[in-house]
Design a protein around this motif. Structure first.
Motif, PDB file in Angstrom:
ATOM      1  N   VAL A 167      39.786  36.284  32.826  1.00  0.00           N
ATOM      2  CA  VAL A 167      39.883  37.235  32.114  1.00  0.00           C
ATOM      3  C   VAL A 167      39.016  38.455  32.589  1.00  0.00           C
ATOM      4  CG1 VAL A 167      39.914  38.468  29.886  1.00  0.00           C
ATOM      5  CG2 VAL A 167      40.775  35.928  30.327  1.00  0.00           C
ATOM      6  N   ALA A 168      39.361  39.614  32.939  1.00  0.00           N
ATOM      7  CA  ALA A 168      38.356  40.684  33.428  1.00  0.00           C
ATOM      8  C   ALA A 168      38.994  42.070  33.187  1.00  0.00           C
ATOM      9  CB  ALA A 168      38.055  40.444  34.993  1.00  0.00           C
ATOM     10  N   ALA A 169      38.205  43.146  33.258  1.00  0.00           N
ATOM     11  CA  ALA A 169      38.777  44.343  33.238  1.00  0.00           C
ATOM     12  C   ALA A 169      38.359  45.135  34.454  1.00  0.00           C
ATOM     13  CB  ALA A 169      37.677  45.349  32.246  1.00  0.00           C
ATOM     14  N   HIS A 170      38.137  44.141  35.720  1.00  0.00           N
ATOM     15  CA  HIS A 170      37.950  44.694  36.972  1.00  0.00           C
ATOM     16  C   HIS A 170      38.959  43.964  37.701  1.00  0.00           C
ATOM     17  CE1 HIS A 170      34.130  45.973  35.000  1.00  0.00           C
ATOM     18  NE2 HIS A 170      33.865  44.738  34.873  1.00  0.00           N
ATOM     19  N   ALA A 171      39.899  44.935  38.651  1.00  0.00           N
ATOM     20  CA  ALA A 171      40.743  44.207  39.261  1.00  0.00           C
ATOM     21  C   ALA A 171      40.090  43.523  40.390  1.00  0.00           C
ATOM     22  CB  ALA A 171      41.580  45.285  39.832  1.00  0.00           C
ATOM     23  N   TRP A 172      39.206  43.888  41.014  1.00  0.00           N
ATOM     24  CA  TRP A 172      38.357  43.555  42.131  1.00  0.00           C
ATOM     25  C   TRP A 172      37.939  42.039  41.658  1.00  0.00           C
ATOM     26  CZ3 TRP A 172      33.528  41.745  41.213  1.00  0.00           C
ATOM     27  CH2 TRP A 172      32.768  42.045  40.229  1.00  0.00           C
ATOM     28  N   ASP A 173      37.566  41.956  40.556  1.00  0.00           N
ATOM     29  CA  ASP A 173      37.033  40.482  40.075  1.00  0.00           C
ATOM     30  C   ASP A 173      38.026  39.555  40.095  1.00  0.00           C
ATOM     31  OD1 ASP A 173      35.643  38.608  38.917  1.00  0.00           O
ATOM     32  OD2 ASP A 173      34.969  39.543  37.323  1.00  0.00           O
ATOM     33  N   LEU A 174      39.423  40.004  39.565  1.00  0.00           N
ATOM     34  CA  LEU A 174      40.524  39.350  39.525  1.00  0.00           C
ATOM     35  C   LEU A 174      41.035  39.002  40.911  1.00  0.00           C
ATOM     36  CD1 LEU A 174      42.170  41.064  36.528  1.00  0.00           C
ATOM     37  CD2 LEU A 174      40.891  38.990  36.281  1.00  0.00           C
ATOM     38  N   ARG A 175      41.092  39.840  41.854  1.00  0.00           N
ATOM     39  CA  ARG A 175      41.598  39.425  43.023  1.00  0.00           C
ATOM     40  C   ARG A 175      40.614  38.387  43.631  1.00  0.00           C
ATOM     41  NH1 ARG A 175      40.558  45.579  44.015  1.00  0.00           N
ATOM     42  NH2 ARG A 175      42.554  46.305  43.111  1.00  0.00           N
ATOM     43  N   GLY A 176      39.430  38.534  43.408  1.00  0.00           N
ATOM     44  CA  GLY A 176      38.522  37.148  43.858  1.00  0.00           C
ATOM     45  C   GLY A 176      39.033  36.017  43.193  1.00  0.00           C
ATOM     46  N   ALA A 177      39.210  36.105  41.893  1.00  0.00           N
ATOM     47  CA  ALA A 177      39.748  34.805  41.075  1.00  0.00           C
ATOM     48  C   ALA A 177      40.967  34.092  41.583  1.00  0.00           C
ATOM     49  CB  ALA A 177      39.750  35.285  39.735  1.00  0.00           C
ATOM     50  N   GLN A 178      41.724  35.428  42.073  1.00  0.00           N
ATOM     51  CA  GLN A 178      43.018  34.631  42.615  1.00  0.00           C
ATOM     52  C   GLN A 178      43.065  34.131  44.076  1.00  0.00           C
ATOM     53  OE1 GLN A 178      45.501  38.703  42.949  1.00  0.00           O
ATOM     54  NE2 GLN A 178      46.928  37.673  41.340  1.00  0.00           N
ATOM     55  N   LYS A 179      41.899  34.652  44.864  1.00  0.00           N
ATOM     56  CA  LYS A 179      41.654  33.963  46.008  1.00  0.00           C
ATOM     57  C   LYS A 179      41.190  32.471  45.950  1.00  0.00           C
ATOM     58  CE  LYS A 179      41.120  38.076  48.709  1.00  0.00           C
ATOM     59  NZ  LYS A 179      40.095  39.045  49.549  1.00  0.00           N
ATOM     60  N   ALA A 180      40.639  32.168  44.798  1.00  0.00           N
ATOM     61  CA  ALA A 180      39.788  30.938  44.198  1.00  0.00           C
ATOM     62  C   ALA A 180      41.014  30.042  43.659  1.00  0.00           C
ATOM     63  CB  ALA A 180      38.766  30.998  43.454  1.00  0.00           C
ATOM     64  N   GLY A 181      42.283  30.669  43.585  1.00  0.00           N
ATOM     65  CA  GLY A 181      43.099  29.839  42.756  1.00  0.00           C
ATOM     66  C   GLY A 181      43.335  30.059  41.498  1.00  0.00           C
ATOM     67  N   LEU A 182      42.714  30.785  40.592  1.00  0.00           N
ATOM     68  CA  LEU A 182      42.701  30.926  39.302  1.00  0.00           C
ATOM     69  C   LEU A 182      43.879  31.999  38.682  1.00  0.00           C
ATOM     70  CD1 LEU A 182      39.509  30.159  39.692  1.00  0.00           C
ATOM     71  CD2 LEU A 182      39.269  30.985  37.706  1.00  0.00           C
ATOM     72  N   ARG A 183      44.360  31.560  37.662  1.00  0.00           N
ATOM     73  CA  ARG A 183      45.261  32.658  36.874  1.00  0.00           C
ATOM     74  C   ARG A 183      44.565  33.665  36.653  1.00  0.00           C
ATOM     75  NH1 ARG A 183      47.635  30.825  32.641  1.00  0.00           N
ATOM     76  NH2 ARG A 183      49.592  31.987  32.751  1.00  0.00           N
ATOM     77  N   THR A 184      45.139  34.989  36.446  1.00  0.00           N
ATOM     78  CA  THR A 184      44.324  36.140  35.802  1.00  0.00           C
ATOM     79  C   THR A 184      45.016  36.895  34.773  1.00  0.00           C
ATOM     80  OG1 THR A 184      45.704  37.199  37.897  1.00  0.00           O
ATOM     81  CG2 THR A 184      43.748  36.423  38.558  1.00  0.00           C
TER      82      THR A 184
END
Length: 218
Positions: A167-184
């Motif tokens: 959970v984040a307010a930053h798209a760049w952070d969520l993109r990083g999480a996606q690359k690690a396999g997390l849902r966003t």
């Protein structure tokens, strides 16, 4: 099925610009606080990016924040010690404390922040943040969006990354999480980094109450 929620802290749960701006105004009442805030933010973003790309050895967020505070102090003849503490005195968003309490009734909550361990302790205490686990990027000796930081949450949770919701307010952070396999889940904040047209996150929420309702429906 979501096993745990992983929260960004700076900007998502606390209003980082407001806290730093208040510290600047306290240390240098007659200075242009907005201009000095931009100077601070530019230094932090630049130095963290240099560490992620390997052009600077790792230092904690406390070191980078003090460097930023020194730049601001030099620019406005402000009190360095007051400025240096500003990055830990960050106000929570109005829905943060109640929203975390509501979500904690159904999910383990993991904080995952670029703030160093000492800074994160101060931020959590000042803002009244309550966690089941608070993790600092300091333990990975890098900064988000480096995959090693998201791996901290994966290891602590003990589940597959797709069972974690970042959970984040930053798209760049969520993109990083996606690359690690997390849902966003993107949560809109006035100071965040909104998604672009090419971003595809699992949830979009207007705040933590909206997020809780969407997760309840799911």
């Amino acid at each position: 099925m979501t096993h745990a929620l992983v929260f960004d802290v700076l900007g998502t749960l606390v209003d980082e610009p407001a806290g730093i701006r208040a510290g600047i105004q306290d240390a240098a009442p007659h200075a242009d606080a907005d201009e000095l805030l931009r100077l601070w933010q530019h230094h932090v973003e630049t130095e963290q990016r240099r560490i992620v790309d390997g052009s600077r050895p790792y230092v904690t967020s406390e070191v980078i924040d003090r460097e930023a505070a020194q730049l601001v102090a030099d620019a406005c003849q402000g009190d360095l010690e007051k400025l240096a503490m500003a990055a830990r005195r960050l106000p929570p968003w109005p829905d943060t404390v109640d929203g975390l309490a509501r979500l904690a009734e159904r999910f383990p909550l993991i904080g995952l922040s670029n703030a160093g361990r000492t800074a994160l302790l101060g931020i959590n205490a000042h803002a009244g943040l309550r966690w089941h686990q608070a993790l600092s990027a300091e333990d990975a000796r890098t900064y988000k969006p480096d995959p090693a930081v998201y791996e901290l949450a994966i290891r602590v949770s003990g589940v597959a990354p797709e069972r974690l919701l970042m959970v984040a307010a930053h798209a760049w952070d969520l993109r990083g999480a996606q690359k690690a396999g997390l849902r966003t889940a993107y949560v809109a904040r006035p100071v965040g980094d909104p998604p672009s047209a090419s971003d595809h996150f699992d949830l979009h929420a207007e705040g933590l109450a909206d997020l809780a309702e969407q997760l309840g429906e799911a």
